[in-house]
Write a protein that holds these residues in place. Structure first.
Motif, PDB file in Angstrom:
ATOM      1  N   LEU A   1      43.751  41.285  42.559  1.00 43.80           N
ATOM      2  CA  LEU A   1      45.016  41.240  43.289  1.00 43.80           C
ATOM      3  C   LEU A   1      46.160  40.671  42.450  1.00 43.80           C
ATOM      4  O   LEU A   1      47.323  40.827  42.811  1.00 43.80           O
ATOM      5  N   THR A   2      45.837  40.033  41.330  1.00 44.83           N
ATOM      6  CA  THR A   2      46.876  39.463  40.469  1.00 44.83           C
ATOM      7  C   THR A   2      47.344  40.471  39.429  1.00 44.83           C
ATOM      8  O   THR A   2      48.550  40.684  39.237  1.00 44.83           O
ATOM      9  N   THR A   3      46.392  41.118  38.752  1.00 52.70           N
ATOM     10  CA  THR A   3      46.737  42.032  37.655  1.00 52.70           C
ATOM     11  C   THR A   3      46.794  43.493  38.093  1.00 52.70           C
ATOM     12  O   THR A   3      47.399  44.318  37.408  1.00 52.70           O
TER      13      THR A   3
ATOM     14  N   ILE B   1      40.858  51.728  34.453  1.00 50.22           N
ATOM     15  CA  ILE B   1      41.629  52.224  35.600  1.00 50.22           C
ATOM     16  C   ILE B   1      42.381  51.062  36.234  1.00 50.22           C
ATOM     17  O   ILE B   1      41.854  49.950  36.348  1.00 50.22           O
ATOM     18  N   ASP B   2      43.628  51.312  36.638  1.00 45.49           N
ATOM     19  CA  ASP B   2      44.360  50.327  37.425  1.00 45.49           C
ATOM     20  C   ASP B   2      44.686  50.921  38.794  1.00 45.49           C
ATOM     21  O   ASP B   2      44.454  52.101  39.057  1.00 45.49           O
ATOM     22  N   TRP B   3      45.240  50.078  39.686  1.00 46.64           N
ATOM     23  CA  TRP B   3      45.484  50.509  41.052  1.00 46.64           C
ATOM     24  C   TRP B   3      46.510  51.637  41.130  1.00 46.64           C
ATOM     25  O   TRP B   3      46.453  52.473  42.027  1.00 46.64           O
ATOM     26  N   ALA B   4      47.449  51.671  40.187  1.00 47.42           N
ATOM     27  CA  ALA B   4      48.476  52.715  40.201  1.00 47.42           C
ATOM     28  C   ALA B   4      47.846  54.101  40.069  1.00 47.42           C
ATOM     29  O   ALA B   4      48.315  55.073  40.670  1.00 47.42           O
ATOM     30  N   MET B   5      46.774  54.221  39.288  1.00 46.21           N
ATOM     31  CA  MET B   5      46.094  55.505  39.141  1.00 46.21           C
ATOM     32  C   MET B   5      45.454  55.925  40.464  1.00 46.21           C
ATOM     33  O   MET B   5      45.449  57.110  40.813  1.00 46.21           O
ATOM     34  N   VAL B   6      44.916  54.946  41.198  1.00 46.73           N
ATOM     35  CA  VAL B   6      44.309  55.253  42.499  1.00 46.73           C
ATOM     36  C   VAL B   6      45.385  55.708  43.486  1.00 46.73           C
ATOM     37  O   VAL B   6      45.214  56.690  44.212  1.00 46.73           O
ATOM     38  N   VAL B   7      46.532  55.004  43.480  1.00 46.31           N
ATOM     39  CA  VAL B   7      47.621  55.336  44.398  1.00 46.31           C
ATOM     40  C   VAL B   7      48.153  56.741  44.136  1.00 46.31           C
ATOM     41  O   VAL B   7      48.573  57.448  45.060  1.00 46.31           O
ATOM     42  N   SER B   8      48.097  57.184  42.875  1.00 44.74           N
ATOM     43  CA  SER B   8      48.622  58.504  42.543  1.00 44.74           C
ATOM     44  C   SER B   8      47.859  59.620  43.238  1.00 44.74           C
ATOM     45  O   SER B   8      48.372  60.731  43.397  1.00 44.74           O
ATOM     46  N   ALA B   9      46.607  59.335  43.661  1.00 45.20           N
ATOM     47  CA  ALA B   9      45.819  60.356  44.358  1.00 45.20           C
ATOM     48  C   ALA B   9      46.091  60.364  45.865  1.00 45.20           C
ATOM     49  O   ALA B   9      45.775  61.343  46.544  1.00 45.20           O
TER      50      ALA B   9
ATOM     51  N   SER C   1      40.734  38.711  44.635  1.00 40.73           N
ATOM     52  CA  SER C   1      40.260  40.078  44.436  1.00 40.73           C
ATOM     53  C   SER C   1      39.731  40.653  45.738  1.00 40.73           C
ATOM     54  O   SER C   1      39.447  39.917  46.690  1.00 40.73           O
ATOM     55  N   VAL C   2      39.610  41.970  45.752  1.00 41.71           N
ATOM     56  CA  VAL C   2      39.050  42.683  46.896  1.00 41.71           C
ATOM     57  C   VAL C   2      37.848  43.478  46.415  1.00 41.71           C
ATOM     58  O   VAL C   2      37.949  44.231  45.435  1.00 41.71           O
ATOM     59  N   TYR C   3      36.717  43.299  47.062  1.00 42.91           N
ATOM     60  CA  TYR C   3      35.546  44.123  46.796  1.00 42.91           C
ATOM     61  C   TYR C   3      35.370  45.065  47.977  1.00 42.91           C
ATOM     62  O   TYR C   3      35.307  44.628  49.124  1.00 42.91           O
ATOM     63  N   ALA C   4      35.331  46.352  47.711  1.00 46.47           N
ATOM     64  CA  ALA C   4      35.352  47.327  48.802  1.00 46.47           C
ATOM     65  C   ALA C   4      34.339  48.445  48.565  1.00 46.47           C
ATOM     66  O   ALA C   4      33.923  48.711  47.444  1.00 46.47           O
ATOM     67  N   VAL C   5      33.974  49.083  49.668  1.00 46.83           N
ATOM     68  CA  VAL C   5      33.111  50.259  49.664  1.00 46.83           C
ATOM     69  C   VAL C   5      33.920  51.441  50.164  1.00 46.83           C
ATOM     70  O   VAL C   5      34.686  51.309  51.130  1.00 46.83           O
ATOM     71  N   ILE C   6      33.792  52.588  49.505  1.00 47.62           N
ATOM     72  CA  ILE C   6      34.558  53.764  49.894  1.00 47.62           C
ATOM     73  C   ILE C   6      33.613  54.877  50.291  1.00 47.62           C
ATOM     74  O   ILE C   6      32.540  55.041  49.687  1.00 47.62           O
TER      75      ILE C   6
END
Length: 585
Positions: free
Chosen positions: A257-259, A280-288, A344-349
């Motif tokens: 959540l910081t970086t 991979i960073d979060w911006a790449m995930v958001v792009s989808a 941080s966030v740990y998640a299942v998709i």
């Protein structure tokens, strides 16, 4: 050897506890046996004397506020009455204690002993120690004072329970200190009597320490072996977990959540079409993520970072490699760092495209049926209105009343159909929110005026702070306010008071409505805003509805970047709130 200051203090405290316990038991015994017939209460103007026979309420207050637990049993060992002290001792709500058996609060291995004590107490006054257990499975050592009472309603067993936990702690600590003191005295005597014995003792102690060190080394080697086995099992568990993820076609990820850096499992990367080996960073995930859902996903992630809210979000994506549209659901928990910050966030998709398609087909069917029903209902309403005019012209009171009832039912059906259509529009993305700068009090007062002019059977009081401007769709936010007021009217007794407030708090406009209705059970509160959810109770069975009003209200408030919640107490009433960000321009 002189006793230490700590030992003397412990002995004094122990004596004081013993005296207090004996005094309490003497007072209780005196009250039960009739040796005293009065109760002295300290007031501001000095001592005031109340007789027990003429001050039943004062006696009840005394029993309720006494430091001991007091309860009464029937012949079956069930609790007829207890004070709040006993409920607190057992960490069980007072209303649940009544009707339970005393044995429910006794350790299972002590049941036979406890039952024997209870049986004996019906014949002779009894005092004994016993171990109880509270709702958190903690053992509590107590003293029981039991006495049979002949009441007008029959014979009952009175029990006074004194918590001995602190006394036992002091006794145990005092015993340990005395043992330590005795041991120190013996060592001192031995040291003073013979120096050679001291040398021998020290030598023996060193040999003992060496033996203990050898044992410790052996124990350490054993622990290392067990640790290696545990690490192997952990590795096997991780492999099994990954196998389960693969079998369930689940992906996993960890987002800093910081970086903003993200660590994705191969399955996660595959679902999104992300590179298999690159960082991979979060911006790449958001792009989808499809553009209209990016703001909502970002808001959910910000809630994780600022307040540690668990992650649960469903949204559509475009596969970065194939361009295929898929629906994803992400569920996760927020973890903190050593300083307690949300790190941080740990998640299942999981891919929920099939479920979403099923829901869409269902929504399409509901929308189609609802749309088809609107036309005949509109025609029926028109015919009824024509018949109303004729009935009024013919001065046919019965027909007018019957047709008014039919019109109300058709209006109710039309509102339900509109609700189903709104659900379909929301979930298909066809419901458009047109935001404009409006004043919250103006929307509220207009709706309240309608209820007042139509002759509501409730007292509606409102206090709306002027100048609370928000960006909102006036019609749709009005639907939320109308639904909340309608629910307050529907679930409250006639002529009861409904209070409405509009205020500002932390850069938000707050709408608050409080009723004096039946209240909502705590277990139902988290599910209240789910689609088609209704509280199951005998009272609710008489109130019509499909459980879509609050669901639609929550969806509308969420689309306004706000929150909706409720507080309720059975038999007292409910208070509903929603907040919308203020427009400071």
């Amino acid at each position: 050897m002189e006793k230490s200051k700590e030992v003397l203090q412990l002995e004094a405290a122990n004596r004081e506890l013993q005296i207090q316990l004996e005094e309490a038991n003497d007072i209780i015994h005196a009250i039960r046996s009739g040796e005293v017939d009065a109760l002295v209460v300290n007031g501001k103007d000095g001592h005031q004397l109340f007789t027990l026979k003429s001050a039943d309420q004062t006696y009840r207050i005394f029993i309720e506020q006494m430091t001991e637990s007091a309860l009464t049993l029937d012949q079956d060992g069930r609790i007829l009455y207890c004070n709040s002290r006993f409920a607190t001792l057992c960490t069980v709500p007072l209303e649940k204690v009544i009707g339970m058996k005393l044995l429910d609060f006794v350790l299972e291995e002590d049941w036979i002993f406890a039952q024997d004590v209870i049986d004996a107490a019906w014949e002779i006054d009894t005092r004994t120690e016993l171990n109880l257990i509270n709702s958190e499975q903690e053992k509590i050592t107590v003293q029981l004072s039991l006495k049979a009472l002949d009441l007008d309603e029959g014979t009952a067993l009175s029990i006074i329970i004194t918590d001995l936990t602190e006394l036992k702690k002091h006794q145990l600590l005092l015993q340990v200190r005395n043992e330590q003191l005795e041991e120190a005295r013996q060592v001192a005597d031995q040291l003073n009597s013979n120096l050679e014995n001291i040398v021998s003792l020290r030598t023996a102690e060193l040999e003992l320490k060496n033996d203990e060190l050898k044992i410790a080394n052996g124990y350490q080697r054993k622990m290392n072996t067990e640790l290696s086995i545990a690490l192997e099992r952990l590795k096997e568990s991780d492999e099994n977990l990954q196998s389960a993820f693969n079998a369930g076609e689940l992906g996993s990820c960890r987002v800093d959540l910081t970086t903003g850096k993200a660590d994705m499992s191969p399955r996660f990367r595959l679902l999104y079409g992300l590179p298999e080996d690159e960082e991979i960073d979060w911006a790449m995930v958001v792009s989808a993520i499809e553009p209209e859902y990016v703001a909502e996903v970002t808001r959910v992630l910000e809630a994780c970072a600022t307040s540690g809210t668990p992650l649960d979000s469903t949204y559509p994506i475009r596969h970065l490699a194939s361009g295929e549209r898929r629906w994803m659901r992400v569920v996760g928990k927020v973890k903190t760092d050593k300083d307690g910050n949300f790190a941080s966030v740990y998640a299942v998709i999981m891919d929920v495209t099939a479920q979403k398609q099923d829901e869409q087909r269902k929504n399409d069917f509901i929308a189609m049926v609802s749309h088809e029903l609107k036309t005949p209902l509109t025609s029926m309403k028109g015919y009824i209105q024509v018949m109303q005019l004729k009935a009024k012209g013919n001065d046919n009171a019965f027909a007018v009343k019957a047709l008014d009832g039919a019109e109300r039912q058709i209006t109710k059906m039309t509102n339900m159909i509109n609700g189903f259509l709104n659900i379909s529009r929301f979930e298909s993305g066809k419901m458009v929110i047109e935001l404009q700068r409006v004043e919250l009090s103006a929307i509220v007062e207009e709706i309240i005026e309608e209820y007042i002019t139509t002759g509501s059977n409730h007292e509606i009081a409102y206090n709306c702070l002027p100048g609370l401007f928000i960006n909102a769709d006036q019609n749709k936010l009005g639907h939320v306010i109308n639904n909340l007021i309608g629910n307050a009217v529907k679930y409250s007794p006639f002529h009861s008071k409904i209070t409405i407030d509009c205020l500002a708090c932390d850069q938000n406009a707050i709408f608050k409505i409080k009723d004096q209705g039946m209240g909502i059970p705590k277990d139902d509160l988290p599910k209240l805003f789910e689609r088609f959810y209704r509280v199951e109770s005998s009272q609710m069975a008489t109130v019509s509805g499909f459980g879509i009003g609050l669901y639609l209200s929550a969806e509308i408030v969420t689309r306004h970047y706000g929150k909706i919640w409720v507080e309720s107490e059975i038999g007292i009433g409910s208070t509903f709130y929603f907040s919308i960000p203020l427009d400071r321009d």
